[in-house]
Design a protein around this motif. Sequence first.
Motif, PDB file in Angstrom:
ATOM      1  N   CYS A 148     -32.724 -41.955  27.847  1.00  0.00           N
ATOM      2  CA  CYS A 148     -30.951 -40.953  28.537  1.00  0.00           C
ATOM      3  C   CYS A 148     -30.237 -42.219  28.085  1.00  0.00           C
ATOM      4  O   CYS A 148     -29.060 -42.320  27.414  1.00  0.00           O
ATOM      5  CB  CYS A 148     -31.195 -40.898  29.971  1.00  0.00           C
ATOM      6  SG  CYS A 148     -31.630 -41.562  31.272  1.00  0.00           S
ATOM      7  N   CYS A 175     -33.784 -36.165  28.169  1.00  0.00           N
ATOM      8  CA  CYS A 175     -34.799 -36.074  28.611  1.00  0.00           C
ATOM      9  C   CYS A 175     -35.952 -35.270  29.347  1.00  0.00           C
ATOM     10  O   CYS A 175     -35.954 -33.657  29.511  1.00  0.00           O
ATOM     11  CB  CYS A 175     -33.871 -35.644  30.344  1.00  0.00           C
ATOM     12  SG  CYS A 175     -35.023 -35.902  31.835  1.00  0.00           S
ATOM     13  N   CYS A 229     -38.343 -43.302  31.515  1.00  0.00           N
ATOM     14  CA  CYS A 229     -38.782 -43.425  30.225  1.00  0.00           C
ATOM     15  C   CYS A 229     -37.427 -44.111  28.924  1.00  0.00           C
ATOM     16  O   CYS A 229     -37.603 -44.667  28.413  1.00  0.00           O
ATOM     17  CB  CYS A 229     -38.753 -42.099  29.793  1.00  0.00           C
ATOM     18  SG  CYS A 229     -37.255 -40.649  29.462  1.00  0.00           S
ATOM     19  N   CYS A 259     -37.402 -38.536  38.077  1.00  0.00           N
ATOM     20  CA  CYS A 259     -37.147 -39.194  36.772  1.00  0.00           C
ATOM     21  C   CYS A 259     -38.238 -40.363  36.313  1.00  0.00           C
ATOM     22  O   CYS A 259     -38.936 -40.740  37.421  1.00  0.00           O
ATOM     23  CB  CYS A 259     -36.144 -40.011  37.022  1.00  0.00           C
ATOM     24  SG  CYS A 259     -35.549 -41.862  35.712  1.00  0.00           S
TER      25      CYS A 259
HETATM   26  S1  SF4 Z   1     -34.892 -42.573  32.706  1.00  0.00           S
HETATM   27 FE1  SF4 Z   1     -33.315 -40.646  32.110  1.00  0.00          FE
HETATM   28  S2  SF4 Z   1     -34.616 -39.543  30.554  1.00  0.00           S
HETATM   29 FE2  SF4 Z   1     -35.678 -40.134  31.169  1.00  0.00          FE
HETATM   30  S3  SF4 Z   1     -36.843 -39.179  32.587  1.00  0.00           S
HETATM   31 FE3  SF4 Z   1     -34.995 -40.167  33.765  1.00  0.00          FE
HETATM   32  S4  SF4 Z   1     -33.636 -39.195  33.299  1.00  0.00           S
HETATM   33 FE4  SF4 Z   1     -35.209 -38.679  32.136  1.00  0.00          FE
END
Ligand code: SF4
Length: 427
Positions: free
Chosen positions: A394, A358, A391, A388
């Motif tokens: 995760c 992350c 992206c 968050c």
């Molecule tokens: S989508 Fe997942 S990896 Fe990306 S910022 Fe959000 S929590 Fe973090």
Amino acid sequence: MKQSFIRFSRPWMHYDRVRELPKPPETIPMGAEAVFWIPGDLSDLDADWLKVGDKVRTGQKLTLHPDAGGYALSSVTGRVQRIEKRMGDYGRSYVQVTVAVEPVDRWDEAFSAAADTPDLATIAEWLACAPGAPDVSVFMNAEQPIQRLVVNGVDQDLMIRTRNYTLQTEMASITEGIRILKEAAGLEEVVLVVPRDSLQNFGHIGAKPAAVASHYPAGHPHLIMKSVLGRVVPEGTTPEQFGVAFMGVEAVASVGKAFRKRRPPLQKTLTLVRKDEARLLVSTRLGTPIRHVFAAAGITVADRDRIIFGGPLTGSAMYSEDQPVLPDTDAIIVQDSAGVYRPSDNPCINCGECVRICPVNVPVNMLVRFLEAGQYEEAAEQYDLLSCIDCGLCSFVCASRIPIGQFIRLGKHELELIHSAEEEVHD
Ligand code: SF4
Ligand code: SF4
């Protein structure tokens, strides 16, 4: 994906590196029908204003009634064949207008008449549906003045080359777009952000060039704010609250091109990813049904294959080949059913991969437990849901194949509904 041998550091994924001038996109001509989505509901439609059988011209604005704010731009000349209801993501309503295409373009000249005044009102009224979807509403909010525009030349996801191609081939239109936006919005500074690998001599473009790392998601606005402008955007706030607006490089090029040519641009460049993962840049008119794009590119979509609008990490699955190419359709991915990633309902095994990858240090393993349980407010208050940046990394690395990104998007959407319901009660 790169990861160190001992696996304690963050793995990296790189944006596409395009070092030499890419080949021009393959042009896909419009088929027999074009499809346009106008925001709103069928109940908003004034049947005397827009109806089946009406003639439309190329570049004409399509609205549901004379005073409607939302619109689509017709990219063809033809006759309205059908008007139907369509549902977008998260229950958003659209009216779909299908136009039988005539072979010769007859241009609507209304934009040409407005092109003498390249101000924010003209851009908002005519170009919000141009390629890249230029949105200038952010400059029109007197309570939140904007001093700086960041023109984002980094593609929004992996495998996409649309912005990179625009950057390398549309510099005259980008320069003109920057000049127009700077004057219209009274900006103090414009910054052009590109991936470090593609930094070149941009000459006199009226913007300060800046480079970000070439690994994903360094081109995300919140990360650009930190790495280029030295400002952390705290949880639940936006760059606009710090006087900074972001716009994709294709949107800026659309603004420049429209006023140079006195016609709204209607041709969209997008990256098409075939089932064998081969990528090709194509250019087609807005409103082209993707069924037609696939036929022209020799792609057959079978039952249970997956169509994704956008990139592999942040895109959305589409359920119909009647879906048109929209102003923000930068990529379409077609996945063979055999290779489709199937999410599971396995429990989290606390492997920690999501936390390691992350980019904004969200405790994802804890967050996902609250989201799965539908405890959205707790997820925001205790586990950084609103930090968050969507992206999608995760979900990509999750050992249990939990659809974390989808849980996060749903959680944010539900929170919005909760907050707007609370505001209504207070009002
Ligand atoms: S989508 Fe997942 S990896 Fe990306 S910022 Fe959000 S929590 Fe973090
Ligand atoms: S990657 Fe998946 S399984 Fe591993 S800790 Fe995160 S949510 Fe749990």
